[in-house]
Motif scaffolding. Sequence first.
Motif, short mmCIF file in Angstrom:
data_model
loop_
_atom_site.label_atom_id
_atom_site.label_comp_id
_atom_site.label_asym_id
_atom_site.label_seq_id
_atom_site.Cartn_x
_atom_site.Cartn_y
_atom_site.Cartn_z
N GLY A 81 9.92 18.88 -6.25
CA GLY A 81 10.93 17.85 -6.44
C GLY A 81 11.08 16.88 -5.29
N ASP A 82 10.46 17.17 -4.13
CA ASP A 82 10.54 16.25 -3.00
C ASP A 82 9.87 14.93 -3.33
N LEU A 83 10.35 13.87 -2.71
CA LEU A 83 9.72 12.57 -2.83
C LEU A 83 8.80 12.37 -1.64
N LEU A 84 7.59 11.90 -1.91
CA LEU A 84 6.59 11.69 -0.86
C LEU A 84 6.29 10.21 -0.73
N ILE A 85 6.23 9.73 0.50
CA ILE A 85 5.79 8.37 0.76
C ILE A 85 4.30 8.46 1.05
N VAL A 86 3.50 7.75 0.26
CA VAL A 86 2.04 7.80 0.38
C VAL A 86 1.56 6.41 0.75
N ASP A 87 0.75 6.36 1.82
CA ASP A 87 0.21 5.09 2.31
C ASP A 87 -1.28 5.05 2.01
N ARG A 88 -1.69 4.07 1.22
CA ARG A 88 -3.10 3.93 0.85
C ARG A 88 -3.90 3.14 1.88
N THR A 110 0.81 -1.22 0.00
CA THR A 110 0.00 0.00 0.00
C THR A 110 0.85 1.26 0.00
N LEU A 111 2.17 1.14 -0.02
CA LEU A 111 3.06 2.30 -0.01
C LEU A 111 3.49 2.65 -1.42
N PHE A 112 3.48 3.95 -1.70
CA PHE A 112 3.89 4.45 -3.01
C PHE A 112 4.81 5.64 -2.82
N VAL A 113 5.66 5.87 -3.82
CA VAL A 113 6.52 7.05 -3.83
C VAL A 113 6.02 7.96 -4.94
N MET A 114 5.83 9.23 -4.58
CA MET A 114 5.41 10.24 -5.56
C MET A 114 6.42 11.37 -5.51
N GLN A 115 6.55 12.07 -6.62
CA GLN A 115 7.41 13.25 -6.64
C GLN A 115 6.54 14.49 -6.72
N MET A 116 6.76 15.41 -5.81
CA MET A 116 5.99 16.65 -5.77
C MET A 116 6.41 17.56 -6.91
N ALA A 117 5.43 18.14 -7.56
CA ALA A 117 5.67 19.14 -8.60
C ALA A 117 4.92 20.39 -8.19
N GLY A 118 5.63 21.46 -7.96
CA GLY A 118 4.99 22.72 -7.61
C GLY A 118 5.27 23.14 -6.19
N ASP A 119 4.68 24.28 -5.81
CA ASP A 119 4.96 24.87 -4.51
C ASP A 119 3.72 25.08 -3.66
N PRO A 142 1.66 15.53 -8.48
CA PRO A 142 2.88 14.72 -8.45
C PRO A 142 3.20 14.21 -9.86
N THR A 143 4.49 14.10 -10.16
CA THR A 143 4.87 13.68 -11.50
C THR A 143 5.18 12.19 -11.60
N THR A 144 5.39 11.52 -10.46
CA THR A 144 5.76 10.12 -10.49
C THR A 144 4.92 9.35 -9.47
N LEU A 145 4.49 8.16 -9.84
CA LEU A 145 3.74 7.31 -8.95
C LEU A 145 4.24 5.89 -9.13
#
Length: 128
Positions: free
Chosen positions: A34-41, A15-24, A121-124
Motif C-alpha cells: 500500500g505504500d506509494l513509491l516515487i519512481v524516477d526514470r 520522468t517522475l511517477f507514483v506507484m503503489q506497492m502491492a505485496g510484501d 505495483p497497482t498504480t502508475l
Amino acid sequence: MTQQSESQAMAHEATLFVMQMAGDSMINAGIHNGDLLIVDRSLAPVPGDVVAAVMDDEIAIKRLVSRAGITILHAENPRYPDYMPSNGASPAIWGIVTDVIHPLISSSDRRTTASANTSTPTTLVPAC
C-alpha cells in the motif's frame, strides 16, 4: 527560481511517477503493501538501488544486485526468490525508486488495499 532552473525542474518532473506497492516482497527495505513509491526514470541504475523492473511482462519492485558479475533482482523478504532474466540478459529496469510514502493507516487496513502475495505495483501515474 531562474527560467533555466525552472525548465530543468520541469523536464525532470516528466520522468517522475507514483506507484503503489502491492505485496510484501520489499518489507525488509521498509516498503510495505500500500505504500506509494516515487519512481524516477531519468536515473541510471546502479547495484544497490531499489528499482521498478519488468519481470514476466509486469512491473515489480526489487533491489538491483550484482553477484559474480551477474545482475539479479533481489526481493527484500526471504520468502521470495531472486529473479535472474533468462539467457543471462540484464533485467529491464523501468525506473529507480527514490522515495517511499507510507499512508497513515493501520497495518491491518493496509493488508486489504492490495494482494499480499505479489510485488507488482497497482498504480502508475505521472507525479507532475
